[in-house]
Structures are given as structure tokens and as C-alpha cells.
Design an enzyme around this catalytic site. Structure first.
Site, PDB file in Angstrom:
ATOM      1  N   GLU A 141       0.780  -1.222   0.000  1.00 56.42           N
ATOM      2  CA  GLU A 141       0.000   0.000   0.000  1.00 56.42           C
ATOM      3  C   GLU A 141       0.819   1.284   0.000  1.00 56.42           C
ATOM      4  OE1 GLU A 141      -3.329   0.263  -0.265  1.00 56.42           O
ATOM      5  OE2 GLU A 141      -3.501  -1.913  -0.465  1.00 56.42           O
TER       6      GLU A 141
ATOM      7  N   SER B 256     -44.667 -25.269  34.553  1.00 56.08           N
ATOM      8  CA  SER B 256     -44.551 -26.027  35.802  1.00 56.08           C
ATOM      9  C   SER B 256     -43.284 -25.733  36.595  1.00 56.08           C
ATOM     10  CB  SER B 256     -44.619 -27.524  35.520  1.00 56.08           C
ATOM     11  OG  SER B 256     -45.850 -27.827  34.922  1.00 56.08           O
TER      12      SER B 256
END
Lengths: 735, 135
Positions: free
Chosen positions: A155, A427
Site C-alpha cells: 500500500e 410447571s
């Protein structure tokens, strides 16, 4: 002219302020680091050599040579480790040698300075406690060398010599582009790219270009190259997942490879660097050939520059891309757990503390268990489209949350059901009805006969309500214990109405449930919406014998200097009399031994004692299980997000997921030390009348002292030689 | 007869929540007998600390004797991670809290210790002695 000079000066000064404030703001934020629980090594600790080696490798320890800290040597079932120094919550521990032998799933021999060794914990995430942003930042030091060289070669070759912009670079790019007849290279320096990512919009204009160039020069003037490189490495755009952009090498590494940056090979590092040019164009899953070509180009540059030897470059070129099929979005490996850590931090620590930098957060997370829990959920849901679930696993005595999974299936971590899905608990309410009733020993003991018969409630406005049992049958008179064990609705609702719905809610509240619920009778059937983590909290009250801690994900937090902030100290509170909790737990053991949870014993040995309770809501919209062994409490919820029926019961759904996890845990039984104030007695299975030991129709049950039935019933004898023998064998003559 | 005068909130939402699966087809009585028995063996048991936890508790005690309460507490917590069902862990924690003057916390810890002490007479005596100091 003078006006122009002033304007330009103001412009530059303004850009300078922008650059500095923004850069400082980003740069000096040191993220909080989140650590999993530090494994304890001691003789008798459950462990496997593979598990320990995996842990060490995750930490980046090297195999083979013990000369340096951070290495280990495995020979058969023996493991020698040269531990690195580590800053624990209570101070620094220096490097040291440890030697371990493992036999039969546990550490059989430990050589070290003390009887207990704390292993370095895994780092499982980083975040900015003050922001919602989910990033992983790394420092310049943590950037792999090859990667940095690849980045500069690809780059910005003059990075270390230019002043923010590079005329040489522009000229080189122009020449290359001219040669190729198209744009093959950009002339932007890393600094310019950083500025572009940092401050500027994506618009392409001369004005923006000018801003970019000036800001790059300013940035270069203010900061050294390494600081700029570090910012770049954390800012670079490397992919997209839906709405979310993937920024930074560290996060991209996790996203694309599922591994931290430091574990990437040269080829993988090269791929990431190559992708900077166009993460969509070089998408390694969608365009693997392009991506491979690009990667090999970067490898060639590295070879050319002498960073890689030809043989290394050759080998790297032959490697597959190595990306995972299912990129993981979150910067954190266990996003749902970390989310809870974050919430608890906000709840328990002052905001200014959270804004301070360099916090180290020591959590109770056990990655191995977390992964097992997630796998079990995923496996169960895989064949059932749309089924969702959650799993919370805690240490039942300490309240430490070892694992927390808020969704089934891999993919983007979304709705955290473990924390936020409030569903009726069915339950699962029943042990709390029982606990409430048993606090009235003059009316209820486990041996009290209750009626499992139909009845009708008539409300003042004329409406009626008559609960039914799951099997649409009624079993008539039965012991209260059996009403729980067999989860009989009619019997338990009768008991609940008798002691008072508000009283049952009070018990639930004492156990840690904080919502205000009107005392409707339907509460007794579990019409109480709760999130799995809340269920874990209230069940901890039972599982910890009535003297329960609060749940916590955080063990300790230290500041940047390593000083401990307020610690999460264990501070249990009595929320239920220990004796009552003991009675309820006995019944919950029987739920598993012979009640609705008994299917676990298809895979567990009979003498492995676990306790729990199943829960199912109407049409199987919710499948629940809450249960524990000697060490861990696990709560599982399964259901659909849109509340469609699942066709599952608590036993055919949630319990199976629970069992899948628990069969991989050390089989540590629930041991219930009988508290003072409890006595055992033999009673008739049906009538609850007192019997002597050895009767065929007798059962031993615990009672609060002085409440065992006195009236003696008829003893059935005969055919019971074996039964009596078994009872004597186990009972040792004790009632 | 089941009219609920207290239930002024009006009709309850008809949430028909059921237990997970049909209970055993056998009656409760027949199902119960053999399974109860192993529990009786459990009542006399209690968990004693593993040697590693014992060693940590001894270190914790030594730290407490030196007045290093924070360190003593950390060591006790580490022992708790190893042997969370051992009463001795909570006795030690209670001692530390007592030393710090945190009486209410000490009392809770002793309740915990007592619940896990089983029938161990000398341990129970020690817990009673400490409890006496919490007033």
C-alpha cells in the site's frame, strides 16, 4: 491576497484541530479487556490433557521446549508447563514451572509451589465500556511483523520516509496505471487512507482530496509512524456483514478466520492485506479465485523483498485460503455472555469508573462449558426449523455464571434470549408452590394427602376456570411429594390456592424475582413470564439450599494499574429456611428419579443424583428445564420467537439439551447434608400414615422436626424380601 | 366452593399450562418405594473439602491471623470454587467477616455453613460458637 491567506490559515488550523481531537480521541482509548475464568489446577480437579493443551494453545503457548515462559511439553498423560507471568485481579504472578499428571479425567499429580495453580485465563473480548461500539483494538506491538511488511509493500512503500503524502507514490501509481491502461494502483499513502476512513465522507471531489492531503500532512507532523500505523490497522475496512462494517485487522481476523490475529499464518495475513484494495471484489467466499490470486501476489511481494524465503512463500501459496464458512460478526467470541458482563458492569459500577481506561474484567465464563452449551443448543435446534433456545449454566453455590447462550444456531448474534426472552415458566413454578406450602408445617408436609381432582373456580364476574392435567386425567388423592414429582396441575393448584397465590409470589420474590405480578390463579400454572437468567436466579435459591448468592458474571475488575476496583464478593442471603429448601430439593431429586425428569436416567447411572423440574406451556409453546448436579445449575428454554407451538414438552425438548451438556460434565452428585431441624420417617406411599421400616408400601421422607405423621398405618409385608434388603443396604437401619 | 373472593382482578387469562408429559402410568405409591431408599444414605453424608481446598483454607486462616483479611477472603473464595459444598469453606468465610466486623454477613454465612454441616457434631459446635459471637 491577505484575505486569502487568512482563510487558508483558518482552514488549516481548523483541519489541525479536527485531526488532533479525533485522532487523540480514538488513539488513547484503551479498551477494557475481558478475561474468562482462570482455570484452577489441583489434585482431584476434573481435567483432560487435550483440554489443557487446547487452552494453552489458545493462549499462544508453544509446544516442545520449556526454556521460555509460554511453553509446554506433553508426554502421554503428563504435561509440563512453563507459565508466563500474569497480572491477575489480586496482583502479578511471576513465570513459573508446573507439572501435571492426568488420570481418569482428573489431575492425579501436581508439582508446583503451592497446592493450587491458577492458569492464565483466556481473553475473550475487548470493548469500550462507555460506547456501544463493538471493536477489538490492537496495539502496534501486537501487529505481526510479516503483516506490517506486507502492508507497506502493498500500500505505501515510502511510509516510513514520506511526510503524509508521497509524490513518489503518486508518480509510481500514475506510471503503473499508464502502463496498464487502467487504474491498478492508488497513490494514497497509508496516512491518507487513514484520514479518509477517519474523517471524510466517501464523496470524490477535488475539495475532499485537498482536505485529505492537508490532514495527512498534519497527522504525520503530529504523530509518529507507529502510532499512525496502529490507528490504520484498527481502522482499515475489511468487509461487510449486513449493516455492519468490519473494521480493523483484529476484528477481520476473527470475522474471516474465526481466530485471533496472532494465530494467523503468513498466507492468511497476506490475504487480509490483499483484501484492503476491495473487500467485496476479493471476497474470499464469493470470489475465492480472485482472492487467492491477490493473496499470492502479496506473497510474491514478500518473497521479492526477502521477508519470506522462497520455500516459505511456496508453501504459503499452496495453502487454502483458510477462511471460515460462517464469518462471525461479533468482535467478541461469546457475544451474549459479554453482553451480560456489560450490563452487570453498568448496574454495579459507577459510570466514571467504566469510562476509565485499561480496565481488566475478570469474569466467571468457562469457555469450554460455553462451547458445550452452545453446541448442545445448536444440535437440538438444527433439525427443527425456527426453533430457538437459551441456556444458562451457573455454579449453584457461588452463583457464578459459567456459560450463557442466548440463541440456537450460528450466525449473527442477535436477540439475547437468555436475558431478554420473558416467557411463561409453566410447571417450573411448582417447586415454589411446594416451598410455600411447606412453610406451613401444620398444614403441609411432603406426606400430606392432596387431591388431584377437577374443580372449578368461579370469579365474581361469573367467569369460571378449571385447570386440567396434561394427560387430561385426574389421579385422585396422592402425597404432596408425588404431586410435584408427577407435576399434577390440579393437585398443585389446589395447594397453591389454599396457601394463597400472593404467598407463592412472595416466595418467588424472596428467591430473587423482581417483577410485580398480579396474584391471578393462573400464576399457579406458571403464567409468570421470566427470562432464563431470572429462572436461574430463583432456582439458585432452591439449589443453594435456601441461602443463595446473587448471580454474577464478574469476579473482579482492576484498573489500568492493576488495582482492584470493587469486587463481586460472595454474599449469600437466606431466602428460604434451609430445612424447607432441603425438603423441596428431596422432591426435586425424585422428579428426576421417577417423575417427569426420569428420562435422564437412560444415560445416567442410578446413583448419580441430579435434581430438577420440567416445564411446558400450552401446546408446547415453551419447553423448559431447570436442574442441577452437585456443582452446576442449568436452565434451558426452547421455543419459537413468534410463540408458535413447538410440539415439545419440557422433557422431550429442554431436558434433552440439558442432558447433552450434563453427560459431558463430571458426574458430581447432589449431596444434601441434612440440616438440623429435619428428621426422616417412613410413611405409607398412599396415605402418608407412619410406618415402620421394611414395609412394602413404605417410603422414607424428610420432615421438619416434629411434623412427621404420628398415626400409624397398616404395614404390607411379604414379597418384599429384596426390597427390604435393598432398604437396609442403603438405609443402614436409619429411618 | 372455590370461589376466590380475593381475586378481584377479574378473570385470569386462560393460560393452560401443563406439565411436560403424562406422568408414570403406575400409581404414585407403586412407583415410590425403591427410589426413596438411596436418599437415606445421603442424609448422613456431607461433603468435606478436597485436600487442595483444605490447604487454601489453612492459608486463608494464616492470612487472617496476620490481619490480611482481603487475602484471606480471596483464598477462601478459591477454596469455595474447589469444594463449594463443604461447610468448612463457609465457616472460614464467616470468620473473616466477623473479623471485619461485618456481623450480618457472617450470620448468613454461618446459616450456609450449618445447612451443609450435616451431623458433624464438632463442626456444628464450632458454628454455634461463632454464631454466638454474632449476637
Amino acid at each position: 491576497m491577505a484575505v486569502a491567506a487568512v482563510v487558508i490559515t483558518v482552514w488549516v488550523v481548523w483541519l489541525d484541530v479536527t485531526v488532533r481531537s479525533h485522532f487523540e480521541g480514538r488513539r488513547w482509548q484503551v479498551p477494557a479487556r475481558i478475561f474468562a475464568s482462570a482455570p484452577l489446577l489441583y489434585e482431584g480437579a476434573p481435567a483432560s490433557v487435550q483440554g489443557l493443551v487446547r487452552h494453552l494453545k489458545e493462549l499462544g503457548y508453544r509446544a516442545g521446549d520449556l526454556s521460555r515462559p509460554g511453553s509446554f511439553l506433553q508426554t502421554g498423560n503428563q504435561l509440563k508447563i512453563h507459565l508466563r507471568p500474569f497480572q491477575f485481579e489480586d496482583g502479578a504472578v511471576p513465570a513459573r514451572h508446573v507439572s501435571i499428571e492426568v488420570a481418569n479425567g482428573a489431575i492425579s499429580h501436581l508439582e508446583s509451589r503451592g497446592p493450587v495453580v491458577r492458569l492464565e485465563p483466556l481473553e475473550v473480548g475487548r470493548f469500550y465500556p462507555g460506547s456501544k461500539e463493538d471493536r477489538i483494538l490492537i496495539s502496534r506491538k501486537e501487529l505481526p511483523d510479516v503483516m506490517v511488511k506486507a502492508l507497506i509493500l502493498t500500500e505505501d512503500r515510502d511510509f516510513y520516509s514520506h511526510h503524509g503524502i508521497s509524490l513518489k507514490g503518486i508518480a509510481r501509481a500514475a506510471w503503473q496505471n499508464l502502463k496498464a491502461g487502467r487504474v491498478v494502483q492508488g497513490g494514497s499513502t497509508l496516512t491518507q487512507q487513514l484520514v479518509k476512513n477517519f474523517y471524510l465522507s466517501a464523496e470524490r471531489s477535488l475539495w475532499r482530496k485537498a482536505n485529505e492531503a492537508v490532514m495527512a500532512i498534519l497527522l504525520d507532523a503530529h504523530y509518529d509512524k507507529d502510532a499512525i500505523l496502529e490507528a490504520y490497522a484498527n481502522e482499515v475496512y475489511l468487509g461487510q456483514s449486513g449493516q455492519v462494517a468490519i473494521h480493523g485487522f483484529a476484528r477481520a481476523s476473527l470475522f474471516w478466520f474465526g481466530r485471533p490475529l496472532r494465530q494467523l499464518s503468513a498466507a492468511e495475513q497476506a490475504l487480509l492485506v490483499g483484501m484492503i484494495r476491495g473487500p467485496a471484489y476479493y471476497h474470499p467466499l464469493r470470489h475465492p479465485d480472485r482472492a487467492r490470486k491477490r493473496r499470492n501476489h502479496i506473497l510474491a511481494l514478500l518473497e521479492e523483498a526477502g521477508v519470506l524465503r522462497p520455500d516459505q512463500a511456496d508453501w504459503a501459496r499452496r495453502q487454502p485460503l483458510g477462511v471460515t464458512d460462517t464469518p462471525r460478526l461479533s468482535a467478541n467470541r461469546y457475544p451474549h455472555y459479554v453482553e451480560w458482563v456489560r450490563r452487570q458492569l453498568l448496574e454495579f459500577y459507577p459510570e466514571d469508573v467504566l469510562r476509565s481506561e485499561g480496565l481488566r474484567i475478570f469474569t466467571a465464563l468457562q469457555p469450554e462449558l460455553q462451547e458445550r452449551v452452545q453446541r448442545a443448543l445448536d444440535q437440538f435446534a438444527r433439525t427443527r426449523p425456527g426453533l430457538q433456545g437459551a441456556f444458562v449454566l451457573t455454579e449453584r453455590e457461588t452463583g457464578a455464571v459459567a456459560a450463557l447462550a442466548g440463541q440456537a444456531g450460528t450466525g449473527i448474534a442477535g436477540f439475547n434470549r437468555a436475558l431478554d426472552a420473558r416467557r411463561p415458566i409453566g410447571s417450573l413454578i411448582k417447586p415454589f408452590i411446594l416451598a410455600t406450602a411447606l412453610q406451613h408445617p401444620e398444614r403441609y408436609t411432603l406426606a400430606t394427602v392432596v387431591r388431584d381432582d377437577p374443580f372449578e373456580l368461579r370469579f365474581e364476574n361469573g367467569d369460571t376456570w378449571s385447570p386440567e392435567n396434561f394427560d387430561r386425567e385426574s389421579k385422585g388423592p396422592m402425597l404432596l411429594e408425588d404431586a410435584l414429582v408427577q407435576s399434577r396441575n390440579q393437585a398443585m393448584v389446589r395447594v397453591g390456592l389454599d396457601v394463597g397465590v400472593d404467598q407463592v409470589l412472595n416466595t418467588l420474590k424472596a428467591a430473587g424475582h423482581d417483577a410485580d405480578i398480579p396474584p391471578w390463579p393462573a400464576v399457579l400454572l406458571g403464567a409468570v413470564p421470566m427470562a432464563p437468567v431470572q429462572v436461574a436466579r430463583v432456582y439458585t435459591a432452591l439449589a443453594a439450599g435456601g441461602v443463595a448468592p446473587r448471580l454474577n458474571s464478574i469476579r473482579a475488575v482492576t484498573d489500568a494499574k492493576g488495582h482492584p476496583l470493587k469486587a463481586f464478593d460472595y454474599a449469600p442471603e437466606q431466602v428460604l429456611p434451609s430445612q424447607v429448601a432441603y425438603l423441596v430439593q428431596t422432591a426435586m431429586l425424585d422428579v428426576m428419579q421417577r417423575g417427569t425428569g426420569r428420562s435422564v436416567y437412560q444415560s445416567f447411572p442410578r446413583d448419580y443424583f441430579v435434581a430438577g423440574k420440567t416445564g411446558t406451556t400450552n401446546d408446547g409453546r415453551d419447553s423448559w428445564f431447570a436442574g442441577y448436579n452437585g456443582r452446576y445449575l442449568g436452565v434451558v428454554w426452547l421455543g419459537h420467537d413468534d410463540n408458535q407451538p413447538t410440539g415439545l414438552t419440557g422433557a422431550s425438548g429442554a431436558l434433552k439439551v440439558w442432558r447433552q451438556v450434563y453427560r459431558q460434565l463430571p458426574a458430581e452428585s447432589v449431596v444434601m447434608a441434612q440440616p438440623e431441624g429435619v428428621e426422616w420417617a417412613w410413611v405409607d406411599n398412599r396415605t402418608g400414615l407412619r410406618l415402620e421400616e421394611g414395609c412394602e408400601n413404605a417410603r422414607a421422607l424428610p420432615f421438619l422436626e416434629g411434623t412427621a405423621p404420628e398415626e400409624v398405618g397398616p404395614c404390607k409385608r411379604g414379597r418384599s424380601l429384596i426390597g427390604g434388603w435393598i432398604r437396609r443396604w442403603f438405609g443402614g437401619g436409619e429411618p | 366452593m372455590w370461589t376466590l373472593a380475593a381475586c378481584t382482578a377479574g378473570p385470569s387469562p386462560r393460560v393452560d399450562v401443563r406439565p411436560p408429559e403424562p406422568a408414570t402410568s403406575r400409581s404414585a405409591g407403586e412407583a415410590g418405594t425403591p427410589a426413596s431408599s438411596p436418599r437415606i444414605a445421603m442424609q448422613v453424608q456431607r461433603v468435606t473439602p478436597l485436600p487442595a481446598a483444605r490447604a487454601l483454607l489453612a492459608q486463608s486462616d494464616a492470612a487472617l491471623a496476620r490481619g490480611e483479611t482481603a487475602r484471606a477472603w480471596r483464598l477462601a473464595q478459591r477454596a469455595q470454587r474447589i469444594s463449594p459444598q463443604a461447610s468448612e469453606v463457609y465457616v472460614q468465610m464467616a470468620q473473616i467477616r466477623l473479623h471485619e466486623g461485618k456481623v450480618a454477613q457472617a450470620r448468613q454465612l454461618l446459616t450456609k455453613a450449618r445447612a451443609l454441616a450435616g451431623q458433624d457434631a464438632s463442626l456444628l459446635q464450632r458454628i454455634r460458637d461463632l454464631a454466638a459471637r454474632t449476637g
